[in-house]
Design an enzyme around this catalytic site. Structure first.
Site, PDB file in Angstrom:
ATOM      1  NE  ARG A  15      -1.130   2.447   2.961  1.00 28.54           N
ATOM      2  CZ  ARG A  15      -0.573   3.540   3.457  1.00 28.54           C
ATOM      3  NH1 ARG A  15      -0.475   4.646   2.743  1.00 28.54           N
ATOM      4  NH2 ARG A  15      -0.060   3.538   4.686  1.00 28.54           N
ATOM      5  CG  ASP A  16       3.137   4.373   3.025  1.00 27.20           C
ATOM      6  OD1 ASP A  16       3.244   5.229   2.128  1.00 27.20           O
ATOM      7  OD2 ASP A  16       3.242   4.660   4.231  1.00 27.20           O
ATOM      8  CG  HIS A 207       3.661   4.889   9.251  1.00 27.47           C
ATOM      9  ND1 HIS A 207       2.915   3.922   8.588  1.00 27.47           N
ATOM     10  CD2 HIS A 207       4.021   5.768   8.289  1.00 27.47           C
ATOM     11  CE1 HIS A 207       2.840   4.210   7.310  1.00 27.47           C
ATOM     12  NE2 HIS A 207       3.505   5.342   7.087  1.00 27.47           N
ATOM     13  CG  HIS A 209       7.303   7.811   5.265  1.00 27.55           C
ATOM     14  ND1 HIS A 209       7.155   7.233   4.023  1.00 27.55           N
ATOM     15  CD2 HIS A 209       6.115   7.681   5.888  1.00 27.55           C
ATOM     16  CE1 HIS A 209       5.910   6.778   3.893  1.00 27.55           C
ATOM     17  NE2 HIS A 209       5.255   7.040   5.020  1.00 27.55           N
ATOM     18  CB  CYS A 240       2.498  10.338   1.439  1.00 30.05           C
ATOM     19  SG  CYS A 240       0.822  10.981   1.417  1.00 30.05           S
ATOM     20  CG  ASN A 249       6.594   3.279   4.979  1.00 26.79           C
ATOM     21  OD1 ASN A 249       6.106   3.210   3.868  1.00 26.79           O
ATOM     22  ND2 ASN A 249       5.979   3.810   5.998  1.00 26.79           N
TER      23      ASN A 249
HETATM   24  P1  HMG Z   1     -13.426  14.172  -2.325  1.00 23.07           P
HETATM   25  O1  HMG Z   1     -13.136  14.592  -3.722  1.00 23.07           O
HETATM   26  O2  HMG Z   1     -13.634  15.220  -1.291  1.00 23.07           O
HETATM   27  O3  HMG Z   1     -14.622  13.104  -2.269  1.00 23.07           O
HETATM   28  O4  HMG Z   1     -12.216  13.245  -1.882  1.00 23.07           O
HETATM   29  P2  HMG Z   1     -16.171  13.253  -2.488  1.00 23.07           P
HETATM   30  O5  HMG Z   1     -16.825  12.483  -1.395  1.00 23.07           O
HETATM   31  O6  HMG Z   1     -16.539  14.686  -2.706  1.00 23.07           O
HETATM   32  O7  HMG Z   1     -16.387  12.451  -3.857  1.00 23.07           O
HETATM   33  C1  HMG Z   1     -15.805  12.897  -5.075  1.00 23.07           C
HETATM   34  C2  HMG Z   1     -15.706  11.740  -6.034  1.00 23.07           C
HETATM   35  O8  HMG Z   1     -14.839  10.719  -5.506  1.00 23.07           O
HETATM   36  C3  HMG Z   1     -17.019  11.024  -6.314  1.00 23.07           C
HETATM   37  O9  HMG Z   1     -16.948  10.498  -7.633  1.00 23.07           O
HETATM   38  C4  HMG Z   1     -16.991   9.883  -5.347  1.00 23.07           C
HETATM   39  O10 HMG Z   1     -17.790   8.797  -5.736  1.00 23.07           O
HETATM   40  C5  HMG Z   1     -15.539   9.481  -5.385  1.00 23.07           C
HETATM   41  P3  HMG Z   1     -17.567  11.272  -8.898  1.00 23.07           P
HETATM   42  O11 HMG Z   1     -19.012  11.461  -8.519  1.00 23.07           O
HETATM   43  O12 HMG Z   1     -16.820  12.593  -8.975  1.00 23.07           O
HETATM   44  O13 HMG Z   1     -17.294  10.357 -10.026  1.00 23.07           O
HETATM   45  N1  HMG Z   1     -15.103   8.826  -4.145  1.00 23.07           N
HETATM   46  C6  HMG Z   1     -14.518   7.615  -4.092  1.00 23.07           C
HETATM   47  N2  HMG Z   1     -14.157   6.729  -5.039  1.00 23.07           N
HETATM   48  C7  HMG Z   1     -13.582   5.586  -4.626  1.00 23.07           C
HETATM   49  N3  HMG Z   1     -13.330   5.283  -3.339  1.00 23.07           N
HETATM   50  C8  HMG Z   1     -13.677   6.144  -2.362  1.00 23.07           C
HETATM   51  C9  HMG Z   1     -14.289   7.363  -2.734  1.00 23.07           C
HETATM   52  N4  HMG Z   1     -14.749   8.409  -2.017  1.00 23.07           N
HETATM   53  C10 HMG Z   1     -15.237   9.292  -2.893  1.00 23.07           C
HETATM   54  N5  HMG Z   1     -13.418   5.829  -1.087  1.00 23.07           N
HETATM   55  C11 HMG Z   1     -11.361  11.436  -0.589  1.00 23.07           C
HETATM   56  C12 HMG Z   1     -12.151  12.713  -0.579  1.00 23.07           C
HETATM   57  C13 HMG Z   1     -11.087  11.048   0.862  1.00 23.07           C
HETATM   58  C14 HMG Z   1     -12.182  10.346  -1.276  1.00 23.07           C
HETATM   59  C15 HMG Z   1     -10.044  11.655  -1.373  1.00 23.07           C
HETATM   60  O14 HMG Z   1      -9.412  12.795  -0.869  1.00 23.07           O
HETATM   61  C16 HMG Z   1      -9.108  10.489  -1.277  1.00 23.07           C
HETATM   62  O15 HMG Z   1      -9.380   9.422  -1.832  1.00 23.07           O
HETATM   63  N6  HMG Z   1      -7.955  10.639  -0.605  1.00 23.07           N
HETATM   64  C17 HMG Z   1      -7.030   9.544  -0.382  1.00 23.07           C
HETATM   65  C18 HMG Z   1      -5.648  10.058  -0.268  1.00 23.07           C
HETATM   66  C19 HMG Z   1      -4.700   8.916   0.005  1.00 23.07           C
HETATM   67  O16 HMG Z   1      -5.002   7.765  -0.215  1.00 23.07           O
HETATM   68  N7  HMG Z   1      -3.492   9.269   0.475  1.00 23.07           N
HETATM   69  C20 HMG Z   1      -2.471   8.310   0.761  1.00 23.07           C
HETATM   70  C21 HMG Z   1      -2.763   7.441   1.932  1.00 23.07           C
HETATM   71  S1  HMG Z   1      -2.478   8.249   3.495  1.00 23.07           S
HETATM   72  C22 HMG Z   1      -0.780   8.048   3.753  1.00 23.07           C
HETATM   73  O17 HMG Z   1      -0.062   7.627   2.887  1.00 23.07           O
HETATM   74  C23 HMG Z   1      -0.228   8.349   5.129  1.00 23.07           C
HETATM   75  C24 HMG Z   1       0.074   7.090   5.951  1.00 23.07           C
HETATM   76  O18 HMG Z   1       0.979   6.235   5.272  1.00 23.07           O
HETATM   77  C25 HMG Z   1       0.689   7.506   7.303  1.00 23.07           C
HETATM   78  C26 HMG Z   1       1.836   8.504   7.118  1.00 23.07           C
HETATM   79  O19 HMG Z   1       2.846   8.168   6.445  1.00 23.07           O
HETATM   80  O20 HMG Z   1       1.702   9.600   7.646  1.00 23.07           O
HETATM   81  C27 HMG Z   1      -1.209   6.299   6.255  1.00 23.07           C
HETATM   82 MG    MG Z   2       3.087   6.466   5.206  1.00 24.92          MG
END
Ligand code: HMG
Ligand code: MG
Length: 300
Positions: A15-16, A207, A209, A240, A249
């Protein structure tokens, strides 16, 4: 404080590690990575994310990956779910454990999940309820715990408060993420000391990086604070998409080597882990980011 005798590794490579890769990676290669990691003896593998494909295109195939992996008994296969839509998709894909992710910085929260910290926490409440109804466990993440790419310094009190809220709403464990890898051993110790006032130490994870090369030192500093769960990524893959320049990581192989040197046994097979990491590096055409793997591969 004595160092924990038992440590759990949460393998976040699929994933990450892969989420930030720009080149297409086939479902078959992702499945092979997860299966190789299962065979190496990892007890927890974060397989993918059910997030918007517009935001993180690489994770779009997560349901297919879940459908094709060979699940081993006793191994937890987790996924990130930022909202109910993601949670429902994860359940549909047969996921039995999910993770919600919040941030300790408002700017990062907006960039990463398009809402404020408090909005994100409110969004997680119905996920917690639905998870309880389905018998699904929920892990929590807090990002930017030792610095934010947009805001700079982040107060450890804020981290502790967000971690406390996630724990209070039902996350069984909260992983504190140094998203940009700027943390130092001293800052890590202070952070866990403060966070432990909100969440018991045995329910906190680290966690790290490795952007500034401090991740392994931070793992050791966390062990000294009684922390016994670490997220790591095979071959040190990752980054990220919303933290520019942040590298992967801490490498799982390097953490395993550290733990073995401390007499902490995890049941993970180092050679198989190295093979899993090297194989995905060859698929990606990337150098292996684990120092231990590089050393061992060079001497084979
Ligand atoms: P948004 O644009 O505000 O969402 O995004 P919305 O609810 O307004 O919906 C907009 C569109 O997205 C719609 O589709 C929804 O259906 C679709 P449209 O009508 O335009 O065709 N949608 C989705 N599609 C699939 N799966 C879903 C979903 N939700 C809405 N779950 C949202 C908000 C949270 C969805 C967006 O910002 C997002 O997906 N963000 C994810 C970012 C991400 O994955 N970042 C990396 C992971 S975090 C990380 O790496 C940190 C970590 O490792 C720890 C660290 O290192 O600190 C964990
Ligand atoms: Mg991370």
């Amino acid at each position: 404080m004595t160092i924990p005798k038992k440590v759990r590794l949460v393998e976040v490579g699929p994933r990450d590690g892969l989420q930030n890769e720009k080149q297409p990676i086939s479902v078959a290669d992702k499945v092979r990575l997860v299966d190789d990691l299962s065979a190496a003896g990892l007890g927890y593998i974060e397989v993918g994310s059910f997030v918007s494909p517009k935001w993180v295109p690489q994770m779009a195939g997560s349901a297919e990956v879940f459908a094709q992996i060979q699940r081993q008994a006793g191994v937890v296969y987790g996924a990130l779910t930022p909202n109910m839509k993601g949670f429902e998709a994860a359940v549909e894909a047969g996921v039995r454990e999910v993770a919600v992710f919040a941030a300790a910085s408002e700017a990062f929260s907006q960039k990463n999940i398009n809402c404020s910290i408090s909005e994100s926490l409110a969004r997680f409440v119905p996920i917690m309820d639905a998870a309880r109804a389905h018998g699904i466990s929920v892990r929590g993440y807090v990002s930017c715990v030792l610095g934010c790419p947009y805001e700079g310094a982040v107060a450890p009190e804020r981290v502790a408060s967000v971690a406390g809220e996630l724990f209070a709403m039902g996350c069984y464990e909260v992983s504190l993420g140094d998203t940009i890898g700027t943390g130092t051993a001293g800052a890590t110790r202070r952070l866990f000391e403060l966070a432990a006032a909100q969440v018991p130490r045995d329910k906190l994870g680290g966690h790290f990086h490795d952007t500034y090369g401090q991740a392994l030192a931070n793992v050791y500093a966390s062990l000294q604070e009684g922390i016994s769960v670490f997220d790591s990524s095979v071959a040190g893959l990752g980054g990220c998409p919303y933290a520019k320049g942040a590298t992967g990581n801490v490498a799982s192989e390097d953490v395993l080597y550290l733990l073995e040197g401390l007499g902490i046994h995890t049941g993970i097979d180092m050679d198989r882990l190295i093979d899993a990491g090297q194989r995905i590096c060859e698929v990606l055409g990337k150098a292996n980011g684990s120092r231990v793997a590089r050393a061992r591969l060079a001497s084979r």
